[in-house]
Design a protein around this motif. Structure first.
Motif, PDB file in Angstrom:
ATOM      1  N   LYS A 192     -13.019   1.258  -4.220  1.00 43.93           N
ATOM      2  CA  LYS A 192     -13.746   0.914  -5.624  1.00 43.93           C
ATOM      3  C   LYS A 192     -11.975   1.282  -6.628  1.00 43.93           C
ATOM      4  CE  LYS A 192     -17.200   1.273  -9.031  1.00 43.93           C
ATOM      5  NZ  LYS A 192     -17.328  -0.163  -9.773  1.00 43.93           N
ATOM      6  N   ASN A 193     -11.860   1.315  -7.413  1.00 41.91           N
ATOM      7  CA  ASN A 193     -10.995   0.999  -8.291  1.00 41.91           C
ATOM      8  C   ASN A 193      -9.549   1.215  -8.236  1.00 41.91           C
ATOM      9  OD1 ASN A 193     -11.979   0.661 -10.521  1.00 41.91           O
ATOM     10  ND2 ASN A 193     -13.131   3.144 -10.326  1.00 41.91           N
ATOM     11  N   GLU A 194      -8.959   1.288  -6.509  1.00 43.61           N
ATOM     12  CA  GLU A 194      -7.699   1.584  -5.963  1.00 43.61           C
ATOM     13  C   GLU A 194      -6.815   0.021  -5.493  1.00 43.61           C
ATOM     14  OE1 GLU A 194      -6.807   4.543  -5.000  1.00 43.61           O
ATOM     15  OE2 GLU A 194      -9.203   5.791  -4.958  1.00 43.61           O
ATOM     16  N   ILE A 195      -7.941  -0.780  -6.239  1.00 41.78           N
ATOM     17  CA  ILE A 195      -6.622  -2.051  -5.524  1.00 41.78           C
ATOM     18  C   ILE A 195      -6.077  -2.783  -7.353  1.00 41.78           C
ATOM     19  CG2 ILE A 195      -5.983  -4.381  -4.307  1.00 41.78           C
ATOM     20  CD1 ILE A 195      -8.813  -3.680  -3.617  1.00 41.78           C
ATOM     21  N   GLN A 196      -5.144  -3.324  -7.579  1.00 40.31           N
ATOM     22  CA  GLN A 196      -4.121  -3.781  -8.408  1.00 40.31           C
ATOM     23  C   GLN A 196      -3.718  -5.203  -7.971  1.00 40.31           C
ATOM     24  OE1 GLN A 196      -1.429  -3.000 -11.387  1.00 40.31           O
ATOM     25  NE2 GLN A 196      -2.575  -0.119 -11.729  1.00 40.31           N
ATOM     26  N   VAL A 197      -4.046  -6.069  -9.071  1.00 36.93           N
ATOM     27  CA  VAL A 197      -3.811  -7.466  -9.023  1.00 36.93           C
ATOM     28  C   VAL A 197      -3.470  -7.796 -10.325  1.00 36.93           C
ATOM     29  CG1 VAL A 197      -5.869  -8.479  -8.464  1.00 36.93           C
ATOM     30  CG2 VAL A 197      -3.961  -9.696  -7.312  1.00 36.93           C
ATOM     31  N   ALA A 198      -2.925  -8.892 -10.429  1.00 36.78           N
ATOM     32  CA  ALA A 198      -2.691  -9.669 -11.757  1.00 36.78           C
ATOM     33  C   ALA A 198      -3.240 -10.730 -11.714  1.00 36.78           C
ATOM     34  CB  ALA A 198      -1.168 -10.090 -11.519  1.00 36.78           C
ATOM     35  N   TYR A 205       0.942  -1.727   0.180  1.00 35.35           N
ATOM     36  CA  TYR A 205      -0.003   0.114   0.102  1.00 35.35           C
ATOM     37  C   TYR A 205       0.865   1.040   0.381  1.00 35.35           C
ATOM     38  CZ  TYR A 205       0.574   0.251   5.333  1.00 35.35           C
ATOM     39  OH  TYR A 205       1.467   0.430   6.279  1.00 35.35           O
ATOM     40  N   ASN A 206       0.245   2.104  -0.470  1.00 31.60           N
ATOM     41  CA  ASN A 206       1.120   3.481  -0.645  1.00 31.60           C
ATOM     42  C   ASN A 206       0.483   4.377   1.016  1.00 31.60           C
ATOM     43  OD1 ASN A 206       1.514   6.770  -1.315  1.00 31.60           O
ATOM     44  ND2 ASN A 206       2.499   5.575  -3.590  1.00 31.60           N
ATOM     45  N   PRO A 207       1.377   4.843   2.054  1.00 27.89           N
ATOM     46  CA  PRO A 207       0.477   5.334   2.650  1.00 27.89           C
ATOM     47  C   PRO A 207       0.388   6.895   2.309  1.00 27.89           C
ATOM     48  CG  PRO A 207       3.376   5.113   3.003  1.00 27.89           C
ATOM     49  CD  PRO A 207       2.509   4.486   1.989  1.00 27.89           C
ATOM     50  N   GLU A 208       1.200   7.279   1.665  1.00 33.65           N
ATOM     51  CA  GLU A 208       1.260   9.049   0.989  1.00 33.65           C
ATOM     52  C   GLU A 208      -0.359   8.639   0.405  1.00 33.65           C
ATOM     53  OE1 GLU A 208       4.577  10.514  -1.694  1.00 33.65           O
ATOM     54  OE2 GLU A 208       5.420   9.995   0.541  1.00 33.65           O
ATOM     55  N   LEU A 209      -0.856   8.099  -0.562  1.00 30.91           N
ATOM     56  CA  LEU A 209      -1.985   7.904  -1.817  1.00 30.91           C
ATOM     57  C   LEU A 209      -3.146   7.290  -0.185  1.00 30.91           C
ATOM     58  CD1 LEU A 209      -2.030   8.407  -4.228  1.00 30.91           C
ATOM     59  CD2 LEU A 209      -2.031   6.029  -4.749  1.00 30.91           C
ATOM     60  N   LEU A 210      -3.188   6.708   0.835  1.00 33.64           N
ATOM     61  CA  LEU A 210      -3.884   6.801   1.528  1.00 33.64           C
ATOM     62  C   LEU A 210      -4.887   7.419   2.099  1.00 33.64           C
ATOM     63  CD1 LEU A 210      -3.125   3.251   2.365  1.00 33.64           C
ATOM     64  CD2 LEU A 210      -4.582   3.582   1.064  1.00 33.64           C
ATOM     65  N   ALA A 211      -3.101   8.507   3.079  1.00 39.45           N
ATOM     66  CA  ALA A 211      -3.565   9.926   3.633  1.00 39.45           C
ATOM     67  C   ALA A 211      -4.655   9.996   2.603  1.00 39.45           C
ATOM     68  CB  ALA A 211      -2.433  10.488   3.550  1.00 39.45           C
ATOM     69  N   LYS A 212      -3.661  11.004   1.509  1.00 37.94           N
ATOM     70  CA  LYS A 212      -4.878  11.601   1.173  1.00 37.94           C
ATOM     71  C   LYS A 212      -5.971  11.405   0.752  1.00 37.94           C
ATOM     72  CE  LYS A 212      -3.598  14.062  -3.324  1.00 37.94           C
ATOM     73  NZ  LYS A 212      -2.986  13.413  -5.023  1.00 37.94           N
ATOM     74  N   LYS A 213      -6.437  10.158   0.030  1.00 40.62           N
ATOM     75  CA  LYS A 213      -7.731   9.740  -0.157  1.00 40.62           C
ATOM     76  C   LYS A 213      -8.350   9.455   1.397  1.00 40.62           C
ATOM     77  CE  LYS A 213      -6.841   7.947  -4.973  1.00 40.62           C
ATOM     78  NZ  LYS A 213      -6.612   7.059  -5.542  1.00 40.62           N
ATOM     79  N   LYS A 214      -7.625   9.435   1.667  1.00 40.98           N
ATOM     80  CA  LYS A 214      -8.884   9.644   3.892  1.00 40.98           C
ATOM     81  C   LYS A 214      -9.329   7.702   3.766  1.00 40.98           C
ATOM     82  CE  LYS A 214      -9.691  14.050   4.372  1.00 40.98           C
ATOM     83  NZ  LYS A 214     -10.431  15.223   4.652  1.00 40.98           N
ATOM     84  N   LEU A 215      -7.774   6.965   3.093  1.00 37.50           N
ATOM     85  CA  LEU A 215      -8.413   6.019   3.240  1.00 37.50           C
ATOM     86  C   LEU A 215      -7.858   4.983   4.638  1.00 37.50           C
ATOM     87  CD1 LEU A 215      -8.471   4.783  -0.364  1.00 37.50           C
ATOM     88  CD2 LEU A 215     -10.317   5.211   0.838  1.00 37.50           C
ATOM     89  N   PRO A 216      -8.462   3.810   5.170  1.00 37.96           N
ATOM     90  CA  PRO A 216      -7.075   3.540   6.097  1.00 37.96           C
ATOM     91  C   PRO A 216      -6.132   1.964   5.096  1.00 37.96           C
ATOM     92  CG  PRO A 216      -9.957   1.421   5.986  1.00 37.96           C
ATOM     93  CD  PRO A 216      -9.786   3.714   4.647  1.00 37.96           C
ATOM     94  N   VAL A 217      -5.452   1.399   6.298  1.00 40.84           N
ATOM     95  CA  VAL A 217      -4.656   0.866   5.576  1.00 40.84           C
ATOM     96  C   VAL A 217      -5.336  -0.557   6.205  1.00 40.84           C
ATOM     97  CG1 VAL A 217      -2.748  -0.816   6.143  1.00 40.84           C
ATOM     98  CG2 VAL A 217      -2.807   2.090   6.513  1.00 40.84           C
ATOM     99  N   PRO A 218      -5.642  -1.533   4.306  1.00 39.45           N
ATOM    100  CA  PRO A 218      -6.294  -2.772   4.638  1.00 39.45           C
ATOM    101  C   PRO A 218      -5.876  -3.818   5.441  1.00 39.45           C
ATOM    102  CG  PRO A 218      -5.001  -3.008   2.672  1.00 39.45           C
ATOM    103  CD  PRO A 218      -4.976  -1.059   3.188  1.00 39.45           C
ATOM    104  N   ARG A 257       4.802   4.430  -6.945  1.00 40.55           N
ATOM    105  CA  ARG A 257       4.620   5.232  -7.940  1.00 40.55           C
ATOM    106  C   ARG A 257       2.782   6.085  -7.742  1.00 40.55           C
ATOM    107  NH1 ARG A 257       7.491   1.002  -8.756  1.00 40.55           N
ATOM    108  NH2 ARG A 257       9.569   1.076  -9.952  1.00 40.55           N
ATOM    109  N   GLY A 258       2.037   5.711  -7.137  1.00 40.74           N
ATOM    110  CA  GLY A 258       0.569   6.069  -7.167  1.00 40.74           C
ATOM    111  C   GLY A 258       0.027   6.267  -7.929  1.00 40.74           C
ATOM    112  N   GLU A 259       0.247   4.829  -8.651  1.00 39.93           N
ATOM    113  CA  GLU A 259      -1.359   4.650  -9.639  1.00 39.93           C
ATOM    114  C   GLU A 259      -1.781   3.764  -8.966  1.00 39.93           C
ATOM    115  OE1 GLU A 259       1.457   2.655 -12.836  1.00 39.93           O
ATOM    116  OE2 GLU A 259       2.792   4.236 -13.021  1.00 39.93           O
ATOM    117  N   ALA A 260      -1.880   3.490  -8.107  1.00 40.38           N
ATOM    118  CA  ALA A 260      -2.754   2.614  -7.281  1.00 40.38           C
ATOM    119  C   ALA A 260      -2.238   2.229  -5.747  1.00 40.38           C
ATOM    120  CB  ALA A 260      -2.818   1.032  -7.892  1.00 40.38           C
TER     121      ALA A 260
END
Length: 342
Positions: A160-166, A135-148, A217-220
């Protein structure tokens, strides 16, 4: 970089002491399924210390298995190095790899030796790494999202639209996720879970390392990844942290196999023996890859996840490493999960 240099010198000394490959072993063809920096270091060090040219191609473990199947009648590969163990077990089952008992086997952890035994010594464990989240702590903080902190957390609508997996069809990492969830929850509940998770997935990448690189890189905001891939990104200055889910998780046993029909068989065996030594395995950390080495004598870098602090499921490598089970689960995932709208 002094640390890397010292690792290279250690590996070089080892190769000389162990008896380098002779000049007649002019080259070896390797599919490498770990990250590029590690592959490149192996290629360079082995060539310089033995005189053997290493023709290296980089492929995810799912793609590597597909190539070996396609080339069965005329193999162009001698050794397959790294990548999740399930496809290596499938290659063994399909007769694509050769039995080989390295003199180094007794030096390995029990889980690595078990991988060899289960495959009839057609593959061997070279490292292990737990599945979890980046997880990207900066992005989570900016979007006010908790750490999963759990598998259940990933289903929350705010992701929603915040998670990537292969994609499990091309990535051993993602197939490990599917197999882990099936063992953790039972198959029906696991597929209901993945259908619900699908709504929050931004994209399914081809490579298992793609999602955590996107997070760094802040893309997800969040990735489902092997957690040992996080520290290397962090050391490059990217804001990324990792965590393992509280309900439990699986782990890969990264493996290595000699290909049936290898054109450079003697060179392949020498490379295989070398790759199981402690000094050779320490090159992983030197290349900023932080899996747990299979050689008991290998130094464990502080960035390697502490296995004692992680809740693991009792992952059935034999069952979920079988070709029929992999095909069945991936086909079911494609039909029931990947086909859904998001």
């Amino acid at each position: 970089m002094p640390r890397i240099a010292s690792r290279l010198l250690a590996a070089a000394s080892l190769a000389v002491a162990a008896g380098a490959a002779t000049a007649q072993d002019a080259q070896i063809n390797v599919i490498c399924s770990v990250q590029a920096e590690w592959c490149n270091m192996i290629q360079t060090v082995y060539a310089r210390t033995t005189g053997v040219k290493v023709n290296m191609s980089l492929k995810g473990s799912g793609e590597a298995l597909a190539q070996l199947i396609a080339e069965r009648a005329n193999p162009k590969t001698d050794v397959w190095f790294g990548g999740t163990g399930d496809p290596h077990l499938q290659a063994a089952e399909q007769g694509l790899t050769l039995e080989y008992k390295s003199p180094s086997l007794p030096q390995l952890h029990a889980w690595a030796q078990q991988q060899a035994q289960q495959s009839g010594y057609r593959t061997v464990g070279i490292y292990s790494g737990p599945l979890g989240f980046g997880y990207n702590p900066e992005l989570l903080a900016k979007k006010k999202l908790p750490v999963p902190r759990s598998w259940a957390d990933l289903l929350k609508p705010e992701y929603k639209n915040e998670i990537q997996v292969a994609n499990p069809a091309s990535s051993g990492t993602a197939y490990t996720m599917v197999a882990t969830l099936v063992q953790l929850m039972g198959e029906d509940k696991a597929f209901e879970y993945m259908k619900a998770l699908h709504r929050n997935i931004q994209t399914y990448t081809r490579s298992g390392t793609g999602p955590i690189k996107a997070v760094a890189r802040g893309e997800a905001s969040v990735s489902i990844s092997f957690v040992h891939d996080g520290p290397g990104e962090k050391l490059q200055g990217f804001p990324v942290e990792t965590i393992t889910p509280g309900e439990g998780t699986g782990a890969e046993i990264g493996s290595m196999s000699i290909i049936k029909g290898a054109r450079n068989l003697e060179a392949a065996r020498k490379f295989y023996d070398w790759a199981l030594t402690a000094s050779a395995q320490e090159m992983g950390a030197a290349a900023r890859q932080f899996q747990l080495p299979s050689n008991k004598s290998a130094k464990v870098d502080p960035n390697v996840p502490d296995f004692k602090k992680i809740r693991f499921i009792n992952y059935d490598y034999a069952k979920y490493g079988a070709s029929a089970e992999r095909r069945r689960l991936i086909a079911k995932w494609e039909k029931e999960v990947n086909s859904l709208p998001r």
